[in-house]
Design a protein around this motif. Sequence first.
Motif, mmCIF file in Angstrom:
data_model
loop_
_atom_site.group_PDB
_atom_site.id
_atom_site.type_symbol
_atom_site.label_atom_id
_atom_site.label_comp_id
_atom_site.label_asym_id
_atom_site.label_seq_id
_atom_site.Cartn_x
_atom_site.Cartn_y
_atom_site.Cartn_z
ATOM 1 N N TYR A 1 8.061 -3.722 -5.473
ATOM 2 C CA TYR A 1 6.790 -4.528 -6.014
ATOM 3 C C TYR A 1 5.520 -3.281 -5.824
ATOM 4 O O TYR A 1 5.354 -2.773 -4.839
ATOM 5 C CB TYR A 1 6.488 -5.634 -5.116
ATOM 6 N N GLU B 1 1.609 -2.839 -7.761
ATOM 7 C CA GLU B 1 0.691 -3.390 -8.802
ATOM 8 C C GLU B 1 0.796 -2.569 -9.988
ATOM 9 O O GLU B 1 0.740 -1.522 -10.075
ATOM 10 C CB GLU B 1 -0.894 -3.193 -8.061
ATOM 11 N N ARG C 1 -1.847 -2.075 -11.816
ATOM 12 C CA ARG C 1 -2.926 -0.926 -11.815
ATOM 13 C C ARG C 1 -2.515 0.351 -11.444
ATOM 14 O O ARG C 1 -3.227 1.329 -11.618
ATOM 15 C CB ARG C 1 -4.306 -1.343 -11.336
ATOM 16 N N THR C 2 -1.459 0.528 -10.614
ATOM 17 C CA THR C 2 -1.251 1.732 -9.751
ATOM 18 C C THR C 2 -0.650 2.532 -11.011
ATOM 19 O O THR C 2 -0.860 3.882 -10.955
ATOM 20 C CB THR C 2 0.079 1.371 -9.070
#
Length: 230
Positions: A189, A191, A193-194
């Motif tokens: 998991y 994000e 936006r990473t």
Amino acid sequence: MTPYVLVVEDEDALATLLHYNLDKEGYRVGVAGDGEEALIMANERAPDLVILDWMLPKVSGIEVCRRLRGRAETRNVPIIMLTARGEETDRIRGLDTGADDYVVKPFSMVELTARVRAVLRRIRPGLADDRITVGDIIIDRVAHRVKRSGKEIHLGPTEFRLLDYLMQHPGRVFSREQLLDAVWGSDVYVEARTVDVHIGRLRKALNGTTDADPIRTVRSAGYSLDMDAA
């Protein structure tokens, strides 16, 4: 980037054997037990190569092949058909449907893995070679080095994998979610936006102060490696 092979085989013993041998060869392997599951898995994550049994429950191998060829995301994915049908007419039918190679059961695992390597070299050379060149960028997987215009580029491991994946598919636009699955893996998991953060780092490393930016941002869609835009 390690190629992802989707095995579609309803015989459990053979599916397990295929998974074991392909994993031993260094591939990432997914297994589907019927045609319907195969289409779902291919839709969730486009494979780099499909090993597809002819006779499958729910949706036949021939129909799976036809549907994969009908989708833009999987149109060019190499497909090796497995079948007990050795007649010439059956081989022609399988190849005409879109299969790239045809292996008749029973077969040796040595032969099959050799066929996998040969098909990847022929159709997806970027996955079979240790070095990829796109424009003025060269990535060497064995030495774990990147050069642009002859100049060494220092990348972190995530940026290296990200560039590797983009260079395998120059010009193709990938969403953040697709890049997350391909580079980080679907079982981790992270994000979405990473991806933006690592794309920013990759851009900074590649572009320096004077080079044109080869990474194109497509609004509401994602990113692509586009040397024509650089």
